[in-house]
Each structure stands twice: as structure tokens, then as C-alpha cells.
Write a protein that holds these residues in place. Structure first.
Motif, PDB file in Angstrom:
ATOM      1  N   LYS A  86      14.394 -26.751  21.833  1.00  0.00           N
ATOM      2  CA  LYS A  86      14.977 -26.831  23.173  1.00  0.00           C
ATOM      3  C   LYS A  86      13.873 -26.832  24.241  1.00  0.00           C
ATOM      4  N   LYS A  87      12.852 -25.996  24.064  1.00  0.00           N
ATOM      5  CA  LYS A  87      11.736 -25.966  25.019  1.00  0.00           C
ATOM      6  C   LYS A  87      11.043 -27.320  25.079  1.00  0.00           C
ATOM      7  N   LEU A  88      10.782 -27.913  23.918  1.00  0.00           N
ATOM      8  CA  LEU A  88      10.129 -29.225  23.878  1.00  0.00           C
ATOM      9  C   LEU A  88      10.991 -30.289  24.529  1.00  0.00           C
ATOM     10  N   TYR A  89      12.257 -30.329  24.148  1.00  0.00           N
ATOM     11  CA  TYR A  89      13.185 -31.324  24.689  1.00  0.00           C
ATOM     12  C   TYR A  89      13.278 -31.197  26.212  1.00  0.00           C
ATOM     13  N   ASN A  90      13.452 -29.981  26.698  1.00  0.00           N
ATOM     14  CA  ASN A  90      13.569 -29.759  28.138  1.00  0.00           C
ATOM     15  C   ASN A  90      12.288 -30.157  28.870  1.00  0.00           C
ATOM     16  N   PHE A  91      11.141 -29.826  28.299  1.00  0.00           N
ATOM     17  CA  PHE A  91       9.872 -30.190  28.929  1.00  0.00           C
ATOM     18  C   PHE A  91       9.739 -31.706  29.038  1.00  0.00           C
ATOM     19  N   PHE A  92      10.014 -32.407  27.958  1.00  0.00           N
ATOM     20  CA  PHE A  92       9.873 -33.863  27.974  1.00  0.00           C
ATOM     21  C   PHE A  92      10.869 -34.514  28.934  1.00  0.00           C
ATOM     22  N   THR A  93      12.107 -34.047  28.943  1.00  0.00           N
ATOM     23  CA  THR A  93      13.092 -34.661  29.838  1.00  0.00           C
ATOM     24  C   THR A  93      12.774 -34.360  31.304  1.00  0.00           C
ATOM     25  N   LYS A  94      12.212 -33.202  31.587  1.00  0.00           N
ATOM     26  CA  LYS A  94      11.790 -32.898  32.962  1.00  0.00           C
ATOM     27  C   LYS A  94      10.644 -33.801  33.394  1.00  0.00           C
ATOM     28  N   ASN A  95       9.931 -34.341  32.428  1.00  0.00           N
ATOM     29  CA  ASN A  95       8.826 -35.253  32.708  1.00  0.00           C
ATOM     30  C   ASN A  95       9.240 -36.708  32.505  1.00  0.00           C
ATOM     31  N   ASN A  96      10.536 -36.968  32.666  1.00  0.00           N
ATOM     32  CA  ASN A  96      11.126 -38.311  32.671  1.00  0.00           C
ATOM     33  C   ASN A  96      11.060 -39.057  31.342  1.00  0.00           C
ATOM     34  N   LEU A  97      10.945 -38.348  30.236  1.00  0.00           N
ATOM     35  CA  LEU A  97      11.041 -38.987  28.927  1.00  0.00           C
ATOM     36  C   LEU A  97      12.429 -38.702  28.370  1.00  0.00           C
ATOM     37  N   ILE A  98      13.060 -39.730  27.837  1.00  0.00           N
ATOM     38  CA  ILE A  98      14.375 -39.556  27.238  1.00  0.00           C
ATOM     39  C   ILE A  98      14.340 -40.062  25.804  1.00  0.00           C
ATOM     40  N   PHE A  99      15.299 -39.626  25.026  1.00  0.00           N
ATOM     41  CA  PHE A  99      15.361 -39.943  23.609  1.00  0.00           C
ATOM     42  C   PHE A  99      16.727 -40.552  23.298  1.00  0.00           C
ATOM     43  N   PRO A 100      16.895 -41.861  23.569  1.00  0.00           N
ATOM     44  CA  PRO A 100      18.204 -42.488  23.415  1.00  0.00           C
ATOM     45  C   PRO A 100      18.713 -42.568  21.976  1.00  0.00           C
ATOM     46  N   SER A 101      17.808 -42.609  21.008  1.00  0.00           N
ATOM     47  CA  SER A 101      18.203 -42.557  19.603  1.00  0.00           C
ATOM     48  C   SER A 101      17.066 -41.941  18.819  1.00  0.00           C
ATOM     49  N   GLU A 102      17.280 -41.751  17.536  1.00  0.00           N
ATOM     50  CA  GLU A 102      16.310 -40.989  16.741  1.00  0.00           C
ATOM     51  C   GLU A 102      14.946 -41.651  16.574  1.00  0.00           C
ATOM     52  N   ASN A 103      14.831 -42.934  16.814  1.00  0.00           N
ATOM     53  CA  ASN A 103      13.552 -43.612  16.612  1.00  0.00           C
ATOM     54  C   ASN A 103      12.922 -44.106  17.905  1.00  0.00           C
ATOM     55  N   ILE A 104      13.421 -43.643  19.043  1.00  0.00           N
ATOM     56  CA  ILE A 104      12.995 -44.204  20.324  1.00  0.00           C
ATOM     57  C   ILE A 104      12.674 -43.100  21.322  1.00  0.00           C
ATOM     58  N   ILE A 105      11.632 -43.328  22.130  1.00  0.00           N
ATOM     59  CA  ILE A 105      11.445 -42.565  23.360  1.00  0.00           C
ATOM     60  C   ILE A 105      11.410 -43.592  24.482  1.00  0.00           C
ATOM     61  N   SER A 106      11.784 -43.164  25.658  1.00  0.00           N
ATOM     62  CA  SER A 106      11.829 -44.092  26.784  1.00  0.00           C
ATOM     63  C   SER A 106      11.494 -43.346  28.058  1.00  0.00           C
ATOM     64  N   LEU A 107      10.937 -44.059  29.008  1.00  0.00           N
ATOM     65  CA  LEU A 107      10.650 -43.499  30.319  1.00  0.00           C
ATOM     66  C   LEU A 107      11.885 -43.665  31.186  1.00  0.00           C
ATOM     67  N   ASN A 108      12.357 -42.581  31.742  1.00  0.00           N
ATOM     68  CA  ASN A 108      13.527 -42.606  32.609  1.00  0.00           C
ATOM     69  C   ASN A 108      13.045 -42.810  34.039  1.00  0.00           C
ATOM     70  N   GLN A 109      13.135 -44.038  34.508  1.00  0.00           N
ATOM     71  CA  GLN A 109      12.685 -44.350  35.856  1.00  0.00           C
ATOM     72  C   GLN A 109      13.859 -44.738  36.723  1.00  0.00           C
TER      73      GLN A 109
END
Length: 92
Positions: free
Chosen positions: A54-77
Motif C-alpha cells: 500500500k505504501k509503494l502503491y500510494n507513493f507511485f500514484t501520488k507521483n502520477n504513475l498509474i497501473f492500469p493492468s498487471e503488465n503496464i505502468i503509465s504516466l497520469n497526465q
């Protein structure tokens, strides 16, 4: 809120962070992060304490990274276009 080993490493690299920096910023012990990156096959879900994930997920999402599926990261702009006539912001 499940991350794969690939997503963990890719998200850290996308933010240009070392393991030590990520540890300091998100509050997960550096040795734990090292183990998660080293011992987790790329597409397997990381196995850790739920609070650490949860700490990792929250940190990354606060830094505009999202995880739309299990094999992808994306920049939330959010892109804003201004109407040149009325100077009104038009969200995209």
C-alpha cells in the motif's frame, strides 16, 4: 492494489530513484525493496506485507504513475488547453 515485480522496478526507474531514495520516500525498508525487485519474477505479483504494498502503491500514484493492468505502468497526465478567445481552460 497489487503490483508485479516489473511494475515495481519500472515505476522506480521512471522516477529516477535508487532503492535507498525510494525507501526513504515511501517508508519501506531498503532491504525489503531489494528483495522484492531481485526475487520477484517480472510478471509475478510481489509478495510482501500488505502495508508495504500500500505504501509503494500510494507513493507511485501520488507521483502520477498509474497501473492500469498487471503488465503496464503509465504516466497520469492532465493536459489543459486554453481557449484563446475566452481564456477558459478545457480539460482533455
Amino acid at each position: 492494489m497489487i503490483l508485479t515485480g516489473f511494475q515495481l522496478r519500472a515505476a522506480r526507474k521512471a522516477l529516477s530513484l535508487t532503492l535507498a531514495q525510494l525507501s526513504e520516500k515511501c517508508g519501506v525498508i531498503r532491504n525489503q525493496l531489494n528483495r522484492l525487485e531481485r526475487d520477484t519474477d517480472k510478471l509475478d505479483y510481489i509478495k510482501s506485507y500488505p502495508v508495504d504494498i500500500k505504501k509503494l502503491y500510494n507513493f507511485f500514484t501520488k507521483n502520477n504513475l498509474i497501473f492500469p493492468s498487471e503488465n503496464i505502468i503509465s504516466l497520469n497526465q492532465e493536459i489543459e488547453i486554453r481557449d484563446s478567445y475566452s481564456n477558459i481552460a478545457i480539460p482533455c
